[in-house]
Design a protein around this motif. Structure first.
Motif, PDB file in Angstrom:
ATOM      1  N   UNK A  13      60.224 -24.784  56.131  1.00 18.68           N
ATOM      2  CA  UNK A  13      61.040 -24.628  54.928  1.00 18.68           C
ATOM      3  C   UNK A  13      60.229 -24.366  53.664  1.00 18.68           C
ATOM      4  N   UNK A  14      59.034 -24.904  53.596  1.00 21.18           N
ATOM      5  CA  UNK A  14      58.197 -24.672  52.407  1.00 21.18           C
ATOM      6  C   UNK A  14      57.812 -23.199  52.305  1.00 21.18           C
ATOM      7  N   UNK A  15      57.592 -22.556  53.419  1.00 26.19           N
ATOM      8  CA  UNK A  15      57.165 -21.170  53.428  1.00 26.19           C
ATOM      9  C   UNK A  15      58.269 -20.177  53.723  1.00 26.19           C
ATOM     10  N   UNK A  16      59.510 -20.635  53.723  1.00 24.89           N
ATOM     11  CA  UNK A  16      60.629 -19.765  54.066  1.00 24.89           C
ATOM     12  C   UNK A  16      61.757 -19.911  53.049  1.00 24.89           C
ATOM     13  N   UNK A  17      62.538 -18.877  52.911  1.00 23.51           N
ATOM     14  CA  UNK A  17      63.749 -18.963  52.079  1.00 23.51           C
ATOM     15  C   UNK A  17      64.986 -18.767  52.951  1.00 23.51           C
ATOM     16  N   UNK A  18      64.836 -19.042  54.227  1.00 18.73           N
ATOM     17  CA  UNK A  18      65.939 -18.939  55.177  1.00 18.73           C
ATOM     18  C   UNK A  18      66.652 -20.295  55.260  1.00 18.73           C
ATOM     19  N   UNK A  19      67.912 -20.355  54.838  1.00 17.28           N
ATOM     20  CA  UNK A  19      68.643 -21.630  54.910  1.00 17.28           C
ATOM     21  C   UNK A  19      68.711 -22.203  56.332  1.00 17.28           C
ATOM     22  N   UNK A  20      68.633 -21.354  57.337  1.00 14.05           N
ATOM     23  CA  UNK A  20      68.678 -21.831  58.726  1.00 14.05           C
ATOM     24  C   UNK A  20      67.465 -22.701  59.054  1.00 14.05           C
ATOM     25  N   UNK A  21      66.317 -22.398  58.472  1.00 15.46           N
ATOM     26  CA  UNK A  21      65.120 -23.218  58.682  1.00 15.46           C
ATOM     27  C   UNK A  21      65.347 -24.602  58.074  1.00 15.46           C
ATOM     28  N   UNK A  22      65.914 -24.636  56.882  1.00 19.18           N
ATOM     29  CA  UNK A  22      66.218 -25.920  56.238  1.00 19.18           C
ATOM     30  C   UNK A  22      67.257 -26.699  57.053  1.00 19.18           C
ATOM     31  N   UNK A  23      68.174 -26.000  57.669  1.00 16.86           N
ATOM     32  CA  UNK A  23      69.188 -26.661  58.512  1.00 16.86           C
ATOM     33  C   UNK A  23      68.526 -27.310  59.723  1.00 16.86           C
ATOM     34  N   UNK A  24      67.547 -26.644  60.316  1.00 13.67           N
ATOM     35  CA  UNK A  24      66.797 -27.236  61.438  1.00 13.67           C
ATOM     36  C   UNK A  24      66.055 -28.491  60.980  1.00 13.67           C
ATOM     37  N   UNK A  25      65.490 -28.438  59.786  1.00 12.45           N
ATOM     38  CA  UNK A  25      64.810 -29.602  59.217  1.00 12.45           C
ATOM     39  C   UNK A  25      65.790 -30.762  59.051  1.00 12.45           C
ATOM     40  N   UNK A  26      66.955 -30.475  58.522  1.00 13.86           N
ATOM     41  CA  UNK A  26      67.971 -31.525  58.351  1.00 13.86           C
ATOM     42  C   UNK A  26      68.367 -32.141  59.694  1.00 13.86           C
ATOM     43  N   UNK A  27      68.456 -31.319  60.727  1.00 13.98           N
ATOM     44  CA  UNK A  27      68.804 -31.835  62.061  1.00 13.98           C
ATOM     45  C   UNK A  27      67.722 -32.788  62.577  1.00 13.98           C
ATOM     46  N   UNK A  28      66.449 -32.455  62.353  1.00 13.40           N
ATOM     47  CA  UNK A  28      65.353 -33.345  62.785  1.00 13.40           C
ATOM     48  C   UNK A  28      65.392 -34.662  61.998  1.00 13.40           C
ATOM     49  N   UNK A  29      65.649 -34.559  60.695  1.00  6.95           N
ATOM     50  CA  UNK A  29      65.740 -35.774  59.880  1.00  6.95           C
ATOM     51  C   UNK A  29      66.878 -36.644  60.390  1.00  6.95           C
ATOM     52  N   UNK A  30      67.992 -36.033  60.781  1.00  9.11           N
ATOM     53  CA  UNK A  30      69.117 -36.801  61.320  1.00  9.11           C
ATOM     54  C   UNK A  30      68.736 -37.514  62.615  1.00  9.11           C
ATOM     55  N   UNK A  31      67.947 -36.865  63.468  1.00 12.81           N
ATOM     56  CA  UNK A  31      67.487 -37.515  64.705  1.00 12.81           C
ATOM     57  C   UNK A  31      66.615 -38.729  64.377  1.00 12.81           C
ATOM     58  N   UNK A  32      65.727 -38.561  63.407  1.00 13.64           N
ATOM     59  CA  UNK A  32      64.871 -39.677  62.988  1.00 13.64           C
ATOM     60  C   UNK A  32      65.715 -40.785  62.383  1.00 13.64           C
ATOM     61  N   UNK A  33      66.691 -40.419  61.568  1.00 17.32           N
ATOM     62  CA  UNK A  33      67.556 -41.416  60.922  1.00 17.32           C
ATOM     63  C   UNK A  33      68.333 -42.230  61.951  1.00 17.32           C
ATOM     64  N   UNK A  34      68.794 -41.579  63.001  1.00 19.18           N
ATOM     65  CA  UNK A  34      69.532 -42.294  64.052  1.00 19.18           C
ATOM     66  C   UNK A  34      68.660 -43.399  64.649  1.00 19.18           C
ATOM     67  N   UNK A  35      67.426 -43.061  64.956  1.00 18.34           N
ATOM     68  CA  UNK A  35      66.502 -44.054  65.526  1.00 18.34           C
ATOM     69  C   UNK A  35      66.181 -45.117  64.473  1.00 18.34           C
ATOM     70  N   UNK A  36      65.940 -44.688  63.238  1.00 15.80           N
ATOM     71  CA  UNK A  36      65.654 -45.629  62.153  1.00 15.80           C
ATOM     72  C   UNK A  36      66.751 -46.692  62.068  1.00 15.80           C
ATOM     73  N   UNK A  37      68.010 -46.275  62.028  1.00 17.62           N
ATOM     74  CA  UNK A  37      69.104 -47.234  61.881  1.00 17.62           C
ATOM     75  C   UNK A  37      69.272 -48.103  63.120  1.00 17.62           C
ATOM     76  N   UNK A  38      68.943 -47.581  64.279  1.00 22.89           N
ATOM     77  CA  UNK A  38      68.956 -48.418  65.482  1.00 22.89           C
ATOM     78  C   UNK A  38      67.908 -49.522  65.374  1.00 22.89           C
ATOM     79  N   UNK A  39      66.736 -49.199  64.830  1.00 20.54           N
ATOM     80  CA  UNK A  39      65.690 -50.231  64.682  1.00 20.54           C
ATOM     81  C   UNK A  39      66.075 -51.250  63.623  1.00 20.54           C
ATOM     82  N   UNK A  40      66.822 -50.836  62.616  1.00 12.99           N
ATOM     83  CA  UNK A  40      67.243 -51.775  61.561  1.00 12.99           C
ATOM     84  C   UNK A  40      68.284 -52.760  62.077  1.00 12.99           C
ATOM     85  N   UNK A  41      69.049 -52.353  63.094  1.00 11.81           N
ATOM     86  CA  UNK A  41      70.060 -53.227  63.684  1.00 11.81           C
ATOM     87  C   UNK A  41      69.433 -54.283  64.591  1.00 11.81           C
ATOM     88  N   UNK A  42      68.249 -53.955  65.115  1.00  9.61           N
ATOM     89  CA  UNK A  42      67.589 -54.853  66.082  1.00  9.61           C
ATOM     90  C   UNK A  42      67.062 -56.095  65.423  1.00  9.61           C
TER      91      UNK A  42
END
Length: 134
Positions: free
Chosen positions: A105-134
């Motif tokens: 995303x830093x080197x691109x102006x394609x919104x689709x690249x930023x969308x892929x980044x958001x999807x990865x952040x969402x995967x990390x967030x899912x695990x993050x919140x699972x660890x916070x519940x533990x």
């Protein structure tokens, strides 16, 4: 009495993190990634050279902030037991930070690249919140 014994701690303690606040949240990375996506969309919609130049500068700053917030989670919040329970976590962070970086995303102006980044952040967030519940 040996000098090294004098400086050896009598009590060993451990902490969850290196800061006493313990406030971590993948939302910080997500907010900056949302900015990256919005800026890429505005860049694509504009033909104004000055606007596009400013947009690129701001997008690159925001992408750098995404990397920073991800690295803080990766290096400060998540601990060895998390990586044992979620073996894909290192790879998720690696992919997400690369998607935020110069080859993403830093080197691109394609919104689709930023969308892929958001999807990865969402995967990390899912695990993050699972660890916070533990």
């Amino acid at each position: 009495m040996r000098l090294s014994r004098l400086f050896t701690p009598r009590t060993v303690v451990s902490a969850h993190c290196d800061l006493p606040c313990g406030v971590y949240d993948p939302a910080q990375a997500r907010i900056e990634a949302e900015s990256v996506k919005a800026i890429a969309e505005k860049y694509q919609a504009s033909s104004d050279a000055e606007f596009r130049t400013r947009a690129l500068l701001i997008k690159e700053q925001r992408a750098e902030l995404v990397k920073h917030h991800l690295w803080v989670l990766w290096t400060d919040y998540f601990k060895p037991p998390h990586f044992e329970k979620y073996p894909e976590l290192h790879n998720l962070f690696n992919e997400a930070t690369k998607l935020a970086g110069a080859s993403g995303a830093k080197g691109s102006v394609d919104p689709a690249v930023a969308e892929k980044l958001l999807a990865k952040i969402d995967e990390i967030a899912k695990i993050f919140w699972e660890t916070k519940q533990a």
